[in-house]
Design an enzyme around this catalytic site. Sequence first.
Site, mmCIF file in Angstrom:
data_model
loop_
_atom_site.group_PDB
_atom_site.id
_atom_site.type_symbol
_atom_site.label_atom_id
_atom_site.label_comp_id
_atom_site.label_asym_id
_atom_site.label_seq_id
_atom_site.Cartn_x
_atom_site.Cartn_y
_atom_site.Cartn_z
ATOM 1 N N ASN A 63 -11.634 13.904 10.605
ATOM 2 C CA ASN A 63 -11.640 13.418 9.229
ATOM 3 C C ASN A 63 -12.881 13.796 8.445
ATOM 4 O OD1 ASN A 63 -9.200 12.094 9.966
ATOM 5 N ND2 ASN A 63 -9.625 10.519 8.444
ATOM 6 N N ASN A 112 -9.227 10.874 14.599
ATOM 7 C CA ASN A 112 -9.761 10.729 13.243
ATOM 8 C C ASN A 112 -11.255 11.034 13.190
ATOM 9 O OD1 ASN A 112 -7.378 10.047 11.915
ATOM 10 N ND2 ASN A 112 -7.592 7.880 12.351
ATOM 11 N N LYS A 131 -6.090 7.430 18.738
ATOM 12 C CA LYS A 131 -5.942 7.877 17.346
ATOM 13 C C LYS A 131 -7.295 7.855 16.628
ATOM 14 C CE LYS A 131 -3.939 8.746 13.302
ATOM 15 N NZ LYS A 131 -3.166 7.685 12.630
ATOM 16 N N SER A 156 -7.496 15.855 5.970
ATOM 17 C CA SER A 156 -7.652 14.471 6.419
ATOM 18 C C SER A 156 -7.566 13.515 5.238
ATOM 19 C CB SER A 156 -8.998 14.290 7.129
ATOM 20 O OG SER A 156 -10.075 14.344 6.208
ATOM 21 N N SER A 157 -7.239 12.257 5.544
ATOM 22 C CA SER A 157 -7.210 11.236 4.493
ATOM 23 C C SER A 157 -8.587 11.093 3.854
ATOM 24 C CB SER A 157 -6.744 9.896 5.057
ATOM 25 O OG SER A 157 -7.589 9.460 6.109
ATOM 26 N N ASN A 203 -5.442 3.245 9.676
ATOM 27 C CA ASN A 203 -6.473 3.849 10.498
ATOM 28 C C ASN A 203 -7.418 2.760 10.994
ATOM 29 O OD1 ASN A 203 -5.715 6.584 10.349
ATOM 30 N ND2 ASN A 203 -6.682 6.805 8.345
ATOM 31 N N LYS A 244 -5.764 0.812 2.735
ATOM 32 C CA LYS A 244 -6.961 1.315 3.379
ATOM 33 C C LYS A 244 -7.631 0.194 4.180
ATOM 34 C CE LYS A 244 -7.210 5.550 1.599
ATOM 35 N NZ LYS A 244 -7.179 6.763 2.454
ATOM 36 N N GLY A 256 0.829 -1.190 0.000
ATOM 37 C CA GLY A 256 0.000 0.000 0.000
ATOM 38 C C GLY A 256 0.864 1.239 0.000
ATOM 39 N N GLY A 274 2.689 4.761 3.527
ATOM 40 C CA GLY A 274 3.635 3.737 3.113
ATOM 41 C C GLY A 274 4.879 4.312 2.466
#
Length: 301
Positions: A186, A182, A178, A247-248, A102, A76, A7, A12
Site C-alpha cells: 500500500n 497491505n 491480509k 492500492s487504496s 483493512n 475506512k 460505506g 461496499g
Amino acid sequence: MKVAVMGAGAVGCYYGGMLARAGHDVVLIGRAQHVDAIRAQGLRLDTQSFDERVRVAASTDAHAAAGAQLVLFCVKSTDTESAALQLRPHLAQDALILTLQNGVDNAERLRSQLAQQVAAAVVYVAAGMAGPGHVKHNGRGELVIEPSSASDAVARVLIAAGVPTEISDNVRGALWAKLILNCAYNALSALAQLPYGELVRREGVTDVMRDVVAECVAVARADQVVIPGDVDAAVRRIAETMTTQYSSTAQDLARGRRSEIDHLNGYVVRRGAIRGVATPANRVLHTLVKLVESNARATAA
C-alpha cells in the site's frame, strides 16, 4: 435478505452490487456524489465478466440501515467508531454486522460500540471507483468470514450471488495475512503512484517489501498469531493477479484524502513497540505516507 452497506466506496459498492444483482434488497450508504449518481442511473458494476447497471437504493444517511438483517461495514478504519455511532440508533437487534475493512482490530472496536453481533471478514478484491456510481472490478473477490450464528446463512447468500466465501476459525490469522499484503504494497504504491505489476519491477522494491514482510511476521509471532499459508508466495501473487491495481492508500493520496496507513504499517509499528520487535522499514513507510498526507492538507488549506 435486506442488506445495508455502510460505506459505499469500491468494496461496499462491489459486494453490495453483487447482492443487489442477485435480487436482494440492498441500500448503499455513502457520499452524495455516488448516491446521486446511483439514484439517477443505477450502480454501474463494471467487472471482469460483465458490465451492467444495477438498480439499487442509495442514501447519505445511516437511518437507511433500519431493518437490515445484514450490514456490510465498509468504512475506512479511521472512521470505524464514528460510523458505528451513526448506525447504532437504526440497527435491528438481530442484525449481523460484517466488517469488510483493512486492518485487524475493527471487529473489536465495533463490538465496543454496538450490541449487535459482529463478525470479521477478510476481503480479497481489487476494485476502485472509476467515477460517481461506477465501481471498476479488477480482479478476485473472495471473502473469508469468522463463525457466528448467522455466518452459514450469510455465506450461502454470498456464494449464490457469485461471491466466493468461506468460513474460517482462524480469521485473526487471515486478517494478519491480509495486513501483511497491505503493508508490503500500500505505502509503496501510494508513494510512487504505481500499480502493483509495475511497482515490483522498479529497482529495490522487492527488497524493501521483503524487509517489511519480515518485520510483520515477527510482530505477528510475538502476538501469537498463526498466519495461514505461504506469506512470501501470497505477496508475489498480488503483483501477478492484480497487475493494474493501485492500492487504496494510493487512491486516497491521489484524491487528497486521509489514508488508513495508521491501521496498516502504523499498526505494525505500534504492536512492535509493545512486543519489543524492531520495525524500521514499516516505520519509514508509515512516516513517509504521513508526510505526504500532511503536505496535501497544508496545500489545500
